[in-house]
Write a protein that holds these residues in place. Sequence first.
Motif, PDB file in Angstrom:
ATOM      1  N   LEU A  52      41.757  45.315  37.103  1.00  8.71           N
ATOM      2  CA  LEU A  52      40.628  45.323  36.175  1.00  8.71           C
ATOM      3  C   LEU A  52      40.158  46.761  35.929  1.00  8.71           C
ATOM      4  O   LEU A  52      40.114  47.571  36.847  1.00  8.71           O
ATOM      5  CB  LEU A  52      39.501  44.493  36.797  1.00  8.71           C
ATOM      6  CG  LEU A  52      38.464  43.853  35.898  1.00  8.71           C
ATOM      7  CD1 LEU A  52      39.118  43.023  34.802  1.00  8.71           C
ATOM      8  CD2 LEU A  52      37.535  42.993  36.742  1.00  8.71           C
ATOM      9  N   CYS A  60      32.828  48.246  37.661  1.00  7.52           N
ATOM     10  CA  CYS A  60      33.706  47.274  37.027  1.00  7.52           C
ATOM     11  C   CYS A  60      33.374  47.165  35.533  1.00  7.52           C
ATOM     12  O   CYS A  60      32.209  47.285  35.133  1.00  7.52           O
ATOM     13  CB  CYS A  60      33.513  45.917  37.714  1.00  7.52           C
ATOM     14  SG  CYS A  60      34.347  44.557  36.887  1.00  7.52           S
ATOM     15  N   CYS A  70      26.835  40.817  37.374  1.00  4.41           N
ATOM     16  CA  CYS A  70      28.146  40.529  36.789  1.00  4.41           C
ATOM     17  C   CYS A  70      27.942  39.749  35.495  1.00  4.41           C
ATOM     18  O   CYS A  70      27.243  38.731  35.487  1.00  4.41           O
ATOM     19  CB  CYS A  70      28.960  39.705  37.778  1.00  4.41           C
ATOM     20  SG  CYS A  70      30.536  39.160  37.097  1.00  4.41           S
ATOM     21  N   ARG A  76      34.098  34.708  37.029  1.00  2.00           N
ATOM     22  CA  ARG A  76      34.633  35.874  37.734  1.00  2.00           C
ATOM     23  C   ARG A  76      35.971  35.561  38.417  1.00  2.00           C
ATOM     24  O   ARG A  76      36.256  34.420  38.763  1.00  2.00           O
ATOM     25  CB  ARG A  76      33.604  36.402  38.746  1.00  2.00           C
ATOM     26  CG  ARG A  76      33.349  35.503  39.928  1.00  2.00           C
ATOM     27  CD  ARG A  76      32.063  35.920  40.614  1.00  2.00           C
ATOM     28  NE  ARG A  76      31.804  35.178  41.828  1.00  2.00           N
ATOM     29  CZ  ARG A  76      31.366  33.928  41.873  1.00  2.00           C
ATOM     30  NH1 ARG A  76      31.174  33.240  40.763  1.00  2.00           N
ATOM     31  NH2 ARG A  76      31.138  33.348  43.035  1.00  2.00           N
ATOM     32  N   PRO A  77      36.773  36.602  38.644  1.00  4.42           N
ATOM     33  CA  PRO A  77      38.098  36.428  39.253  1.00  4.42           C
ATOM     34  C   PRO A  77      38.018  35.914  40.689  1.00  4.42           C
ATOM     35  O   PRO A  77      37.000  36.064  41.366  1.00  4.42           O
ATOM     36  CB  PRO A  77      38.680  37.850  39.221  1.00  4.42           C
ATOM     37  CG  PRO A  77      37.874  38.598  38.235  1.00  4.42           C
ATOM     38  CD  PRO A  77      36.511  37.993  38.242  1.00  4.42           C
ATOM     39  N   CYS A  80      36.821  38.247  43.453  1.00  6.08           N
ATOM     40  CA  CYS A  80      35.372  38.435  43.531  1.00  6.08           C
ATOM     41  C   CYS A  80      34.716  37.232  44.207  1.00  6.08           C
ATOM     42  O   CYS A  80      33.700  37.368  44.883  1.00  6.08           O
ATOM     43  CB  CYS A  80      34.788  38.617  42.136  1.00  6.08           C
ATOM     44  SG  CYS A  80      35.607  39.924  41.211  1.00  6.08           S
TER      45      CYS A  80
HETATM   46  S1  SF4 Z   1      31.918  40.164  40.461  1.00  2.78           S
HETATM   47 FE1  SF4 Z   1      33.975  40.895  39.932  1.00  2.78          FE
HETATM   48  S2  SF4 Z   1      34.102  40.717  37.686  1.00  2.78           S
HETATM   49 FE2  SF4 Z   1      31.956  40.621  38.256  1.00  2.78          FE
HETATM   50  S3  SF4 Z   1      31.220  42.745  38.087  1.00  2.78           S
HETATM   51 FE3  SF4 Z   1      31.845  42.399  40.221  1.00  2.78          FE
HETATM   52  S4  SF4 Z   1      33.965  43.117  40.333  1.00  2.78           S
HETATM   53 FE4  SF4 Z   1      33.466  42.816  38.159  1.00  2.78          FE
END
Ligand code: SF4
Length: 100
Positions: A52, A60, A70, A76-77, A80
């Motif tokens: 990412l 991020c 976020c 979210r992935p 995470c």
């Molecule tokens: S939870 Fe994951 S997708 Fe969301 S801001 Fe954080 S690193 Fe990025």
Amino acid sequence: MRTHKILHGWDLVRIGVVDEFELDEDPRQIAKRLQRAGVVEHFNHRYALFTLARRASGDCHYLNAKTRRCTVYERRPDTCRKHPETLGPRPGHCAYRQKA
Ligand code: SF4
């Protein structure tokens, strides 16, 4: 905090930047498109893993710079969702958020 979030193709589908039918395509083409869009910064050909993108600050791509939340929390992935392993972040907040 400078961290790498490694994603599988299905993470990209969940986030909504890849259509599930696109997963049948050559992942290198998907990676090229997402790199141009600023979503992905690296693609590991051997394992078909996407990294990412981060901003110059190291944040991020999906972190709201003002609220520090976020912006894709519900989508979210997996990485995470699993980080940290034992204690999840407060709802809406980034799992990788640097402690104040
Ligand atoms: S939870 Fe994951 S997708 Fe969301 S801001 Fe954080 S690193 Fe990025």
